[in-house]
Design an enzyme around this catalytic site. Structure first.
Site, PDB file in Angstrom:
ATOM      1  N   GLY A   1       8.441   7.850  15.299  1.00 52.07           N
ATOM      2  CA  GLY A   1       7.416   7.502  16.270  1.00 52.07           C
ATOM      3  C   GLY A   1       6.423   6.443  15.822  1.00 52.07           C
ATOM      4  O   GLY A   1       6.783   5.453  15.178  1.00 52.07           O
TER       5      GLY A   1
ATOM      6  N   ASP B   1       5.789  12.482   4.993  1.00 56.53           N
ATOM      7  CA  ASP B   1       6.268  13.239   6.149  1.00 56.53           C
ATOM      8  C   ASP B   1       7.036  14.455   5.658  1.00 56.53           C
ATOM      9  O   ASP B   1       7.522  14.479   4.514  1.00 56.53           O
ATOM     10  CB  ASP B   1       7.174  12.376   7.034  1.00 56.53           C
ATOM     11  CG  ASP B   1       7.217  12.865   8.477  1.00 56.53           C
ATOM     12  OD1 ASP B   1       7.818  13.932   8.722  1.00 56.53           O
ATOM     13  OD2 ASP B   1       6.649  12.200   9.359  1.00 56.53           O
TER      14      ASP B   1
ATOM     15  N   ASP C   1       4.630  18.961   3.519  1.00 56.32           N
ATOM     16  CA  ASP C   1       4.053  19.634   4.679  1.00 56.32           C
ATOM     17  C   ASP C   1       2.544  19.642   4.489  1.00 56.32           C
ATOM     18  O   ASP C   1       2.031  20.299   3.570  1.00 56.32           O
ATOM     19  CB  ASP C   1       4.600  21.065   4.764  1.00 56.32           C
ATOM     20  CG  ASP C   1       4.105  21.824   5.987  1.00 56.32           C
ATOM     21  OD1 ASP C   1       3.064  21.438   6.555  1.00 56.32           O
ATOM     22  OD2 ASP C   1       4.751  22.818   6.370  1.00 56.32           O
TER      23      ASP C   1
ATOM     24  N   TYR D   1      -3.632  21.200  21.970  1.00 60.53           N
ATOM     25  CA  TYR D   1      -3.473  19.782  21.619  1.00 60.53           C
ATOM     26  C   TYR D   1      -4.734  18.991  21.958  1.00 60.53           C
ATOM     27  O   TYR D   1      -5.238  18.225  21.131  1.00 60.53           O
ATOM     28  CB  TYR D   1      -2.273  19.203  22.370  1.00 60.53           C
ATOM     29  CG  TYR D   1      -2.010  17.743  22.078  1.00 60.53           C
ATOM     30  CD1 TYR D   1      -1.425  17.348  20.879  1.00 60.53           C
ATOM     31  CD2 TYR D   1      -2.352  16.753  23.005  1.00 60.53           C
ATOM     32  CE1 TYR D   1      -1.185  16.016  20.605  1.00 60.53           C
ATOM     33  CE2 TYR D   1      -2.114  15.421  22.740  1.00 60.53           C
ATOM     34  CZ  TYR D   1      -1.537  15.053  21.538  1.00 60.53           C
ATOM     35  OH  TYR D   1      -1.311  13.727  21.278  1.00 60.53           O
TER      36      TYR D   1
ATOM     37  N   VAL E   1       2.947   7.409  25.267  1.00 65.05           N
ATOM     38  CA  VAL E   1       3.812   6.633  24.378  1.00 65.05           C
ATOM     39  C   VAL E   1       5.128   7.378  24.277  1.00 65.05           C
ATOM     40  O   VAL E   1       5.168   8.534  23.856  1.00 65.05           O
ATOM     41  CB  VAL E   1       3.200   6.469  22.969  1.00 65.05           C
ATOM     42  CG1 VAL E   1       4.078   5.556  22.118  1.00 65.05           C
ATOM     43  CG2 VAL E   1       1.780   5.923  23.058  1.00 65.05           C
TER      44      VAL E   1
END
Length: 269
Positions: free
Chosen positions: A16, A36, A63, A154, A187
């Protein structure tokens, strides 16, 4: 514009917006430290970046919600000669409402990645950024101010990112460190796939968004990456504490009856 001899740390760099941002910095010859949890995709991005940049590319599989992995990141960062830019791009989305039986579990997961990890990484990198008079770019969302049904965790986490950005910018200005955030609208990435939506649900959602926002299109990941690079560059040395909205006019559309997607698909367990 060049980032030769500059070191850029990017979280959420495997896919992304984070991946595109890493590739864009690589084209400008930055030395990269990409982080990541997704090892396969991160190593793929590392290889692509190495083919583009004259600098080095370091990867850390971690993580950001686990203390042991955070310590591993800290050790890796200490190996870098310096750090000039931190991009907090790691994030997850997920439908959820107060009426869900498991809302606390959902809330803790989303907030720990979107907000807490942003604070943790900022703390990790801060001494190096103060020394280099560097900058931080956080990825927030228009969901921080645009209320959408079934997205309470979120939206709350991203509101926290935006407020944290402003607080950090105010505190760190005297140390020469700039802190800004970007609030994308729609997006088209894999974020809803990772949240558990089916392919059909994703297609419906993105098609609805593209049809209803004023510019009739989703934002491109390249546009996000270009904005990150601009804010990290010497062209933006007077910008701090700002929240840059890039949403194809979605926030404008909320003032018009029936315009804008105001809910997300609800996963049925």
């Amino acid at each position: 514009m060049s980032f030769t001899n500059k070191v850029v740390v990017i979280t959420g760099a495997a896919t992304g917006m984070g991946a595109k941002t890493a590739l864009t910095f690589a084209k400008l010859n930055a030395t990269l430290c990409i982080i990541d949890i997704n090892e396969k995709d991160l190593l793929k991005i590392k290889k692509e970046c190495e083919e583009l940049t004259t600098g080095q590319v370091f990867e850390v599989i971690a993580d950001l919600t686990k203390e042991g992995d955070v310590k591993k990141i800290g050790k890796a960062l200490k190996q870098l000669e310096k750090i000039n830019v931190l991009v907090n791009s790691a994030g997850v989305a997920g439908p959820g409402s107060l009426q869900d039986a498991d809302i606390i579990e959902k809330f803790d997961k989303i907030v720990s990645i979107n907000l807490r990890a942003t604070v943790v990484m900022t703390k990790q990198v801060l001494p190096a950024l103060i020394e280099s008079k560097g900058c931080i770019i956080n990825i927030s969302s228009i969901a921080s101010t645009l209320m959408m049904r079934n997205l309470i965790a979120y939206s709350t986490s991203k509101a926290g990112v935006t407020t944290f950005t402003k607080c950090a910018a105010f505190e760190l200005a005297s140390r020469g460190v700039r802190v800004n955030c970007i609030s994308p609208g729609p997006v088209r990435t894999n974020i809803w796939k990772h949240a558990g939506l089916t392919e059909d649900e994703q297609l419906v959602f993105w098609d609805q968004v593209a049809e209803t926002v004023p510019l009739k299109k989703c934002v491109k990941v390249d546009e996000i990456a270009d904005l990150v690079v601009y804010l990290a560059s010497d062209k933006a040395t007077s910008i701090t504490g700002a929240d840059f909205v890039i949403d194809s006019g979605m926030m404008l559309g909320t003032a018009e009856a029936g315009c804008g997607v105001r809910s997300v698909p609800k996963i049925v367990d």
